[in-house]
Write a protein that holds these residues in place. Structure first.
Motif, PDB file in Angstrom:
ATOM      1  N   PRO A  10       0.724   5.084  -8.308  1.00 57.92           N
ATOM      2  CA  PRO A  10      -0.703   4.876  -8.306  1.00 57.92           C
ATOM      3  C   PRO A  10      -0.808   4.267  -9.636  1.00 57.92           C
ATOM      4  O   PRO A  10      -2.107   3.818  -9.751  1.00 57.92           O
ATOM      5  CB  PRO A  10      -1.359   6.348  -7.896  1.00 57.92           C
ATOM      6  CG  PRO A  10      -0.546   7.266  -8.504  1.00 57.92           C
ATOM      7  CD  PRO A  10       1.168   6.734  -8.110  1.00 57.92           C
ATOM      8  N   GLU A  11      -0.215   4.567 -10.548  1.00 56.74           N
ATOM      9  CA  GLU A  11      -0.532   3.945 -12.059  1.00 56.74           C
ATOM     10  C   GLU A  11      -0.951   2.317 -11.945  1.00 56.74           C
ATOM     11  O   GLU A  11      -1.606   1.814 -12.636  1.00 56.74           O
ATOM     12  CB  GLU A  11       0.443   4.232 -12.758  1.00 56.74           C
ATOM     13  CG  GLU A  11       0.874   5.552 -13.194  1.00 56.74           C
ATOM     14  CD  GLU A  11       1.984   6.160 -12.335  1.00 56.74           C
ATOM     15  OE1 GLU A  11       2.738   6.978 -12.623  1.00 56.74           O
ATOM     16  OE2 GLU A  11       2.340   5.302 -10.916  1.00 56.74           O
ATOM     17  N   LEU A  12      -0.306   1.559 -10.889  1.00 53.97           N
ATOM     18  CA  LEU A  12      -0.459   0.241 -10.857  1.00 53.97           C
ATOM     19  C   LEU A  12      -1.616  -0.220 -10.100  1.00 53.97           C
ATOM     20  O   LEU A  12      -1.987  -1.171  -9.871  1.00 53.97           O
ATOM     21  CB  LEU A  12       0.596  -0.641 -10.206  1.00 53.97           C
ATOM     22  CG  LEU A  12       1.966  -0.354 -11.020  1.00 53.97           C
ATOM     23  CD1 LEU A  12       3.333  -0.477 -10.141  1.00 53.97           C
ATOM     24  CD2 LEU A  12       1.937  -1.200 -12.259  1.00 53.97           C
ATOM     25  N   THR A  56       0.962  -1.084  -0.088  1.00 54.44           N
ATOM     26  CA  THR A  56       0.047   0.038   0.044  1.00 54.44           C
ATOM     27  C   THR A  56       0.918   1.213  -0.118  1.00 54.44           C
ATOM     28  O   THR A  56       0.625   2.005  -0.552  1.00 54.44           O
ATOM     29  CB  THR A  56      -1.158   0.093   1.244  1.00 54.44           C
ATOM     30  OG1 THR A  56      -0.226   0.085   2.528  1.00 54.44           O
ATOM     31  CG2 THR A  56      -2.065  -1.283   1.143  1.00 54.44           C
ATOM     32  N   ALA A  57       2.031   1.143   0.727  1.00 53.23           N
ATOM     33  CA  ALA A  57       3.055   2.243   0.650  1.00 53.23           C
ATOM     34  C   ALA A  57       3.637   2.543  -0.764  1.00 53.23           C
ATOM     35  O   ALA A  57       3.589   3.560  -0.990  1.00 53.23           O
ATOM     36  CB  ALA A  57       3.948   2.072   1.669  1.00 53.23           C
ATOM     37  N   ALA A  58       3.694   1.425  -1.603  1.00 56.27           N
ATOM     38  CA  ALA A  58       4.343   1.440  -2.751  1.00 56.27           C
ATOM     39  C   ALA A  58       3.332   2.088  -3.573  1.00 56.27           C
ATOM     40  O   ALA A  58       3.552   2.699  -4.855  1.00 56.27           O
ATOM     41  CB  ALA A  58       4.980   0.037  -3.251  1.00 56.27           C
ATOM     42  N   GLU A  79     -10.002   3.979 -21.808  1.00 55.41           N
ATOM     43  CA  GLU A  79      -9.484   4.805 -20.470  1.00 55.41           C
ATOM     44  C   GLU A  79      -8.828   3.890 -19.497  1.00 55.41           C
ATOM     45  O   GLU A  79      -9.352   2.805 -19.241  1.00 55.41           O
ATOM     46  CB  GLU A  79     -10.504   5.714 -19.855  1.00 55.41           C
ATOM     47  CG  GLU A  79     -11.288   6.821 -20.900  1.00 55.41           C
ATOM     48  CD  GLU A  79     -12.415   7.447 -20.101  1.00 55.41           C
ATOM     49  OE1 GLU A  79     -12.832   8.550 -20.345  1.00 55.41           O
ATOM     50  OE2 GLU A  79     -13.015   6.876 -19.039  1.00 55.41           O
ATOM     51  N   VAL A  80      -7.929   4.450 -19.032  1.00 54.85           N
ATOM     52  CA  VAL A  80      -7.249   3.713 -17.706  1.00 54.85           C
ATOM     53  C   VAL A  80      -7.987   4.337 -16.541  1.00 54.85           C
ATOM     54  O   VAL A  80      -7.973   5.600 -16.300  1.00 54.85           O
ATOM     55  CB  VAL A  80      -5.772   4.053 -17.568  1.00 54.85           C
ATOM     56  CG1 VAL A  80      -5.252   3.458 -16.365  1.00 54.85           C
ATOM     57  CG2 VAL A  80      -4.879   3.561 -18.917  1.00 54.85           C
ATOM     58  N   VAL A  81      -8.464   3.524 -15.740  1.00 56.20           N
ATOM     59  CA  VAL A  81      -9.266   3.898 -14.421  1.00 56.20           C
ATOM     60  C   VAL A  81      -8.465   3.853 -13.350  1.00 56.20           C
ATOM     61  O   VAL A  81      -7.927   2.644 -12.841  1.00 56.20           O
ATOM     62  CB  VAL A  81     -10.535   3.146 -14.173  1.00 56.20           C
ATOM     63  CG1 VAL A  81     -11.287   3.765 -12.960  1.00 56.20           C
ATOM     64  CG2 VAL A  81     -11.326   3.139 -15.758  1.00 56.20           C
ATOM     65  N   GLN A  82      -8.008   4.936 -12.765  1.00 58.96           N
ATOM     66  CA  GLN A  82      -6.973   4.882 -11.623  1.00 58.96           C
ATOM     67  C   GLN A  82      -7.872   5.056 -10.273  1.00 58.96           C
ATOM     68  O   GLN A  82      -8.728   6.028 -10.165  1.00 58.96           O
ATOM     69  CB  GLN A  82      -5.855   6.106 -11.589  1.00 58.96           C
ATOM     70  CG  GLN A  82      -4.594   5.778 -10.465  1.00 58.96           C
ATOM     71  CD  GLN A  82      -3.721   6.914 -10.889  1.00 58.96           C
ATOM     72  OE1 GLN A  82      -3.370   7.563 -10.112  1.00 58.96           O
ATOM     73  NE2 GLN A  82      -3.286   6.531 -12.065  1.00 58.96           N
ATOM     74  N   TYR A  83      -7.617   4.156  -9.101  1.00 60.10           N
ATOM     75  CA  TYR A  83      -8.517   4.113  -7.770  1.00 60.10           C
ATOM     76  C   TYR A  83      -7.796   4.977  -6.774  1.00 60.10           C
ATOM     77  O   TYR A  83      -6.388   4.771  -6.787  1.00 60.10           O
ATOM     78  CB  TYR A  83      -8.404   2.837  -7.404  1.00 60.10           C
ATOM     79  CG  TYR A  83      -9.349   2.262  -8.586  1.00 60.10           C
ATOM     80  CD1 TYR A  83     -10.685   2.393  -8.707  1.00 60.10           C
ATOM     81  CD2 TYR A  83      -8.764   1.079  -9.361  1.00 60.10           C
ATOM     82  CE1 TYR A  83     -11.334   1.345  -9.833  1.00 60.10           C
ATOM     83  CE2 TYR A  83      -9.290   0.513 -10.279  1.00 60.10           C
ATOM     84  CZ  TYR A  83     -10.485   0.381 -10.716  1.00 60.10           C
ATOM     85  OH  TYR A  83     -11.224   0.004 -11.630  1.00 60.10           O
TER      86      TYR A  83
END
Length: 432
Positions: free
Chosen positions: A275-277, A268-270, A287-291
């Protein structure tokens, strides 16, 4: 006059479209109460009991045990409005799995089949009680898990003949296994009540149906391979300090911290840095959906196959909370009690394949996620530490990622940060 209502297999949620009938909990002629479970089914996600929203007399069942039914197919018909003492006549409206009352259903009562009346209509009459005849308990038997129920069924063992050793007579797996050993010792092992899932054929082949959880896993892995252009990078890391830090935590008292929880905290820290991953690809919208949250999945091997329970909001949990949630979900996975909601919605997966005694792997991404971190076994190996050769606890880390969401630089940066945290746990203090 009784009204016959049809209860159909309800929408089980999470995109599930079918279920297999594992065991009927009622028979034609039984009296059922509102929200009483009437059938045990297995979906691609979990084993669940389906409650009926009507109270009355069961007049028909649809489908034999082992039959797969689509959502919306008839399950049973119930005659409501008949003179059934102590029963509700209106539905509860709770037709989704997991809804309904938590109280145990009343003992089932049998009624005689409908007999034609003078005007040609069918009437339902309750069978008279016979007080002199000892009653045999009917209906669902308290069993610790569906797997125990299946073990008994496949070996032709009647659970009502057992005395459970668990709390309030709960039948445990040990009770069933003891009964089967006793039967074998007497030379009268019961014949299986249902066909075995793996069927040998004349050519010496064994064919196992791809259905239920096994079929769902096969579909998801195939889809992942078809749709995701994945790549894998890996690195060896010195986990000696991480193991020492865990030992110090557990020596300080309080709940024990699991290694998986520490690895999850590192993940979670990484992901906060990369955040792309923590994303997925929406091909329809391109679209790429980032959470902005991490719902962390972890691979768990069970008797029914591989499942991936999900720890909700893992980014907001400390090591103690993560340890407790991993333990809870692992136990639910072992007993087949995971709900569909606990098996879906993940944004990133942690795969500790080191428990199988292997060093490395290139896992298939859990579609529709974008990445998976793999962790091999931690073993003593020769390692250059502070300029000298030493024996250190070494682990291989691998990251399989969707090349559409990021390039190798981002993936490599993520994996390097994870390795740095494993080698120097104090790095995590920056994110606490």
């Amino acid at each position: 006059m009784a009204q016959v209502l049809e209860f159909k297999l309800p929408d089980l949620g999470e995109g599930l479209t079918e279920a297999e009938i594992v065991r009927w909990l009622v028979q034609v002629g039984d009296v059922v109460a509102v929200d009483q479970p009437v059938v045990e089914v297995e979906t691609a996600k979990a084993m669940v009991d389906v409650p009926c929203p009507y109270a009355g007399v069961v007049t028909a069942r649809f489908g034999e045990e082992g039959t797969e039914l689509p959502v919306g197919a008839p399950l049973i018909t119930v005659a409501v409005g008949a003179p059934v003492s102590g029963g509700e006549t209106e539905g509860s409206g709770n037709v989704l799995v997991g809804y309904g009352t938590s109280e145990a259903p009343a003992r089932r009562r049998r009624v005689r089949p409908a007999q034609p009346s003078a005007n040609g209509t069918a009437a339902v009459h309750e069978a008279p009680e016979v007080p002199q005849t000892p009653e045999v308990p009917e209906g669902p038997v308290p069993v610790i898990s569906p797997l125990v129920r299946r073990l008994a069924r496949e070996n032709g063992l009647d659970l009502r003949e057992l005395t459970g050793s668990g709390p309030e007579g709960l039948i445990l797996r040990a009770d069933v296994e003891y009964a089967l050993r006793a039967a074998a010792a007497r030379g009268r092992t019961a014949a299986p009540a249902a066909p075995a899932p793996a069927v040998p054929v004349t050519t010496g082949e064994i064919r196992t149906p791809l259905k239920g959880i096994r079929g769902a896993v096969a579909d998801k892995l195939s889809r992942s391979r078809r749709e995701i252009p994945d790549a894998t990078c890996w690195v060896d890391a010195d986990a000696t300090e991480l193991m020492r830090a865990r030992g110090a935590m557990n020596a300080a008292g309080g709940p024990k911290i699991s290694l998986l929880a520490l690895l999850a905290r590192i993940c979670t820290a990484a992901l906060a840095r990369f955040p792309e991953l923590n994303s997925s690809v929406d091909m329809e919208a391109k679209e790429v959906v980032q959470y902005d949250h991490v719902h962390l999945g972890f691979a768990a091997q069970t008797e029914r196959g591989l499942v991936v329970p999900v720890v909700r909001d893992a980014h907001a949990r400390d090591a103690e909370s993560l340890t407790a949630e991993f333990a809870r979900l692992t136990e639910s996975a072992r007993t087949g009690a995971l709900t569909p909601a606990e098996l879906t919605g993940g944004t990133f997966t942690l795969n500790n394949y080191g428990v199988f005694g292997v060093d490395g792997s290139t896992p298939i991404i859990n579609h529709p996620e974008a990445a998976m971190l793999g962790v091999g076994r931690i073993v003593p190996k020769p390692w250059v530490h502070e300029g000298e050769l030493a024996v250190r606890q070494v682990v291989q880390l691998s990251l399989t990622f969707d090349h559409r969401v990021c390039d190798g630089g981002t993936a490599g940066g993520f994996l390097r940060y994870v390795a740095d945290c494993v080698e120097q746990p104090a790095v995590l203090l920056r994110t606490l």
